[in-house]
Structures are given as structure tokens and as C-alpha cells.
Design an enzyme around this catalytic site. Structure first.
Site, PDB file in Angstrom:
ATOM      1  N   CYS A 131       3.482   7.869  11.418  1.00 43.86           N
ATOM      2  CA  CYS A 131       2.341   8.613  10.849  1.00 43.86           C
ATOM      3  C   CYS A 131       1.486   9.278  11.917  1.00 43.86           C
ATOM      4  O   CYS A 131       0.954  10.373  11.703  1.00 43.86           O
ATOM      5  CB  CYS A 131       1.486   7.678   9.993  1.00 43.86           C
ATOM      6  SG  CYS A 131       0.995   6.151  10.813  1.00 43.86           S
ATOM      7  N   SER A 166      -5.866   2.258   6.909  1.00 45.06           N
ATOM      8  CA  SER A 166      -4.795   2.235   5.907  1.00 45.06           C
ATOM      9  C   SER A 166      -3.423   2.292   6.560  1.00 45.06           C
ATOM     10  O   SER A 166      -2.427   1.906   5.948  1.00 45.06           O
ATOM     11  CB  SER A 166      -4.954   3.381   4.909  1.00 45.06           C
ATOM     12  OG  SER A 166      -4.959   4.626   5.579  1.00 45.06           O
ATOM     13  N   GLY A 167      -3.376   2.747   7.823  1.00 41.09           N
ATOM     14  CA  GLY A 167      -2.122   2.715   8.574  1.00 41.09           C
ATOM     15  C   GLY A 167      -1.616   1.297   8.803  1.00 41.09           C
ATOM     16  O   GLY A 167      -0.428   1.079   9.038  1.00 41.09           O
ATOM     17  N   HIS A 199      -5.557  10.173  10.378  1.00 35.82           N
ATOM     18  CA  HIS A 199      -5.353   9.962  11.822  1.00 35.82           C
ATOM     19  C   HIS A 199      -5.761  11.236  12.563  1.00 35.82           C
ATOM     20  O   HIS A 199      -5.272  12.329  12.262  1.00 35.82           O
ATOM     21  CB  HIS A 199      -3.882   9.669  12.125  1.00 35.82           C
ATOM     22  CG  HIS A 199      -3.423   8.300  11.714  1.00 35.82           C
ATOM     23  ND1 HIS A 199      -4.259   7.335  11.207  1.00 35.82           N
ATOM     24  CD2 HIS A 199      -2.178   7.739  11.753  1.00 35.82           C
ATOM     25  CE1 HIS A 199      -3.548   6.236  10.947  1.00 35.82           C
ATOM     26  NE2 HIS A 199      -2.288   6.462  11.270  1.00 35.82           N
ATOM     27  N   ARG A 258       8.477 -13.392  -5.188  1.00 35.56           N
ATOM     28  CA  ARG A 258       7.274 -13.884  -5.873  1.00 35.56           C
ATOM     29  C   ARG A 258       6.728 -12.884  -6.900  1.00 35.56           C
ATOM     30  O   ARG A 258       6.024 -13.266  -7.824  1.00 35.56           O
ATOM     31  CB  ARG A 258       6.183 -14.286  -4.871  1.00 35.56           C
ATOM     32  CG  ARG A 258       5.557 -13.170  -4.096  1.00 35.56           C
ATOM     33  CD  ARG A 258       4.448 -13.673  -3.163  1.00 35.56           C
ATOM     34  NE  ARG A 258       3.911 -12.582  -2.358  1.00 35.56           N
ATOM     35  CZ  ARG A 258       4.412 -12.168  -1.210  1.00 35.56           C
ATOM     36  NH1 ARG A 258       5.480 -12.774  -0.712  1.00 35.56           N
ATOM     37  NH2 ARG A 258       3.863 -11.166  -0.545  1.00 35.56           N
ATOM     38  N   MET A 279       0.815  -1.217   0.000  1.00 28.92           N
ATOM     39  CA  MET A 279       0.000   0.000   0.000  1.00 28.92           C
ATOM     40  C   MET A 279       0.849   1.267   0.000  1.00 28.92           C
ATOM     41  O   MET A 279       0.563   2.202  -0.759  1.00 28.92           O
ATOM     42  CB  MET A 279      -0.955   0.018   1.196  1.00 28.92           C
ATOM     43  CG  MET A 279      -1.896   1.218   1.162  1.00 28.92           C
ATOM     44  SD  MET A 279      -3.053   1.299   2.532  1.00 28.92           S
ATOM     45  CE  MET A 279      -4.518   0.611   1.792  1.00 28.92           C
ATOM     46  N   VAL A 280       1.893   1.331   0.823  1.00 24.29           N
ATOM     47  CA  VAL A 280       2.726   2.538   0.850  1.00 24.29           C
ATOM     48  C   VAL A 280       3.531   2.652  -0.443  1.00 24.29           C
ATOM     49  O   VAL A 280       3.687   3.743  -0.996  1.00 24.29           O
ATOM     50  CB  VAL A 280       3.636   2.560   2.093  1.00 24.29           C
ATOM     51  CG1 VAL A 280       4.588   3.753   2.049  1.00 24.29           C
ATOM     52  CG2 VAL A 280       2.800   2.627   3.363  1.00 24.29           C
TER      53      VAL A 280
END
Length: 359
Positions: A158, A187-188, A251, A40, A15-16
Site C-alpha cells: 500500500c 488502517s494499514g 498514506h 471460529r 478489515m481488508v
């Protein structure tokens, strides 16, 4: 395009890593030319490697779809393709420390989103508006690593972005005791609601390791370089609780502060809205023009309305009021995967380029 610096993303399929790729599309200084990930994913095109796991709101940039993913563990090979790398690898802390230093020793600057090197004494951990001078510790780190160009620099956790900049703006009033509760987006944890359905209509009052980071990392940011290492500040004392809430991005922090010098509300707000740093002075490409804004409405900041302020790089503050136990209390909000993660690291890289550490 040839004038742009060639950038590699380590851990580019997560994601990041995806956020880095989205933010760097059409960047004026940097171009993503290399993506590295686990064994992979190696050998597949980026589009094939990510498959249906693209988690950004915007479409996958066309420029990266056909890039063949390299094996992140083939350090020399990956390093030979780039001017510097962003690191968002998903490994154990010891593995991350080892691989980031391995890249640095190939004379490749590493700008990391990971926490592994945040307490390595000669690695700068920087919010560019707050402590840009900490980049000078890189000179000492290079001596230790035996490099001329290579180094590791990191951005902080974050969750602290929603209150550490605020406390920095109020430094002259000497905050000495802080209580913060953070309400942290999923999402963190690298998740969406599709990945984590049990978070819908739920709160989890525990995020591993997060409270210690939230209490200690601001002190390192406010520290100073002595004898080639960063020595953390000792004040203010911060105690924190961190709670996972059913929000995708953003956040929020509810914060209580005691000051040695008693400020007025007008003074506190004035310091917030006029707070600027080196990124604003240098007009860095990702720098928000307004770093911190104050919202007068009783029901702000709100995630849905405010999290994308300044393209997710600005800090939102509201509900500043006197407290019956502490002096003042407020609510802060920051975008955890933009300002708090990839965007913060991109701004660090822009600062490093402006300071001559990346070229």
C-alpha cells in the site's frame, strides 16, 4: 445477476476483507456469493461473525449479512462455489503461500492482497496502470502449477502507491536516486483508533518489514518478463523510512528525486496529469478517470480533503519544487485500503477479466 462472476472473499471478516465486501456492493461484473474465514467464524452468518467489528464508513451490505461463513481451510468446498477469489487471509507468510496455491490448483484464480507471493518469480505483482503486461507471466505459472485456469496474482504494498505511479509518469527523465519517507495510516495495520488508543496523538517510527517493501517492490513493478519469470529493474535506487502516524486512512509520502535528464516543473506536472494506463483505455469499472492529479496549493494534498479523490482510487501530488540537494521534491497521497489494498486488487481482477484470465 446470474451473468456476474461469483466471487469468494478469503479472510472476509478482517478489515481488508470488509473493504472488499464494501467495494463489491453493486459491482457490475462481480458478485460476492461466498465468504470464508477462520474455523471460529465458520458456520455463523457474516453479520454474526463480524459482530461489532464492522470497520467501514458505509453500512454492511444487506446482500452479505445472511451469508453463512465457510471455513477457509476447506479449499475444495469453497472453490466449488465460486469463479475466483480475493485473498485477504491473516496467516503466516508460509501458510498464505500454501493456501493460495492450493486454491489455484483447484482451477480457481486467486487475486491476493497479501504480500506472501509478491516475490514468487512467476506471480505477477501489478498496479494496472503501470505494468499490465506482467499478467502474461501467468502462462508460465500455470505450467508450474499444472493448471489450466488457476493462478495467483497479487497487488503491491500500500505504501508505494503514493510515489511509484509518480515516478512511472516521469520515466522518460530517468530518475536514478530516490529518498522517500512515508507517513502511514493506522488502517494499514488493520486498526481503528478504538482498537489502538495508544496511537492517538502519537507517532511510531517503525513498521515491521515496510521499508524493505517500499524500496524493492517498485523495482519489481518496473521489471520485465524473461524466461518465464519477472526480473526486477535495477534503477532507480530507493531508500525509505516508514512512520506510523495518527491518521485513519491515507498514506502520505515526502519524496526527493534525482534525474539524469533535467526536466522543468511544467514538464513534470504535464506528465502527471496526462498519465493514463490500460484501465483508463478500457474504462474498467473501478478505474479512476484521472489517475494522478496535481494540486497547486501549498498546503495540499491533505488527508481530510484529498484521500477520497476518485473514490479513493486516484493519486494526489503536491508541493513539487526544486531541491538544494536533489533535483526535485514532492508530496504524494493515496488511500491505503482502497487504491493500496482492496480497491487495487479489484482493479487487478477487472484487468484480468478484460485480458481473458478470469471468466
Amino acid at each position: 445477476m446470474s451473468e456476474k462472476l461469483k466471487v469468494g472473499i478469503l479472510g472476509g471478516t478482517g478489515m481488508v476483507g470488509q473493504r472488499f465486501i464494501a467495494l463489491l456492493e453493486n459491482h457490475p461484473w462481480f458478485e460476492v456469493t461466498t465468504i470464508a474465514a477462520s474455523e471460529r467464524s465458520a458456520g455463523k452468518t457474516y453479520e454474526e461473525a463480524v459482530g461489532g467489528r464492522w470497520k467501514m464508513d458505509t453500512p454492511m451490505p444487506e446482500a452479505v449479512k445472511g451469508l453463512v461463513v465457510m471455513n477457509v481451510n476447506e479449499v475444495e468446498k469453497v472453490a466449488g462455489e465460486v469463479d475466483f477469489v480475493f485473498s485477504a487471509v491473516d496467516m503466516t507468510k508460509e501458510e498464505i503461500k500454501k493456501i493460495e496455491e492450493a486454491y489455484a490448483k483447484t482451477e480457481t484464480p486467486v487475486v491476493s492482497n497479501n504480500s506472501a507471493h509478491r516475490w514468487t518469480p512467476d506471480v505477477p505483482m501489478v498496479v494496472p496502470e503501470i505494468n499490465p503486461e506482467h499478467m502474461k507471466v501467468i502462462d508460465f505459472q500455470r505450467k508450474r502449477l499444472g493448471t489450466k485456469k488457476g493462478f495467483v496474482a497479487v497487488k503491491p504494498n500500500c505504501s508505494i502507491q503514493s510515489y511509484a505511479p509518480v515516478l512511472t509518469a516521469w520515466k522518460e527523465f530517468e530518475p536514478y536516486e530516490v529518498v522517500a519517507t512515508t507517513y502511514q495510516a493506522i488502517s494499514g495495520a488493520g486498526k481503528t483508533f478504538k482498537d489502538w488508543p495508544e496511537m492517538v496523538e502519537n507517532i511510531i517510527p517503525y513498521i515491521g518489514g515496510e521499508e524493505e517493501k517500499s524500496e524493492k517492490e517498485p523495482l519489481r513493478i518496473w521489471g520485465e518478463i524473461k524466461d518465464g519469470v519477472i526480473v526486477p529493474a535495477v534503477s532507480p535506487v530507493i531508500t525509505c523510512q516508514c512512520i506510523r502516524v495518527p491518521v485513519l486512512n491515507g498514506h502520505t509520502a515526502a519524496v526527493f528525486v534525482k534525474f539524469k535528464t533535467k526536466p522543468t516543473k511544467e514538464q513534470l506536472i504535464e506528465r502527471l496529469v496526462n498519465f493514463k494506463g490500460l484501465p483508463q483505455e478500457l474504462s474498467l469499472p473501478s478505474a479512476p478517470k484521472q489517475f494522478i492529479r496535481y494540486l497547486e496549493e501549498d498546503n495540499r494534498p491533505q488527508v481530510k480533503m484529498d484521500v477520497d479523490f476518485e473514490n479513493g482510487m486516484g493519486i494526489n501530488v503536491g508541493r513539487l519544487r526544486e531541491d538544494t540537494v536533489y533535483d526535485w521534491k514532492f508530496v504524494g497521497l493515496s488511500h491505503n485500503t482502497v487504491r493500496g489494498a482492496a480497491g487495487g486488487a479489484v482493479l487487478c481482477a477487472e484487468l484480468l477479466k478484460a485480458q481473458g484470465y478470469i471468466g
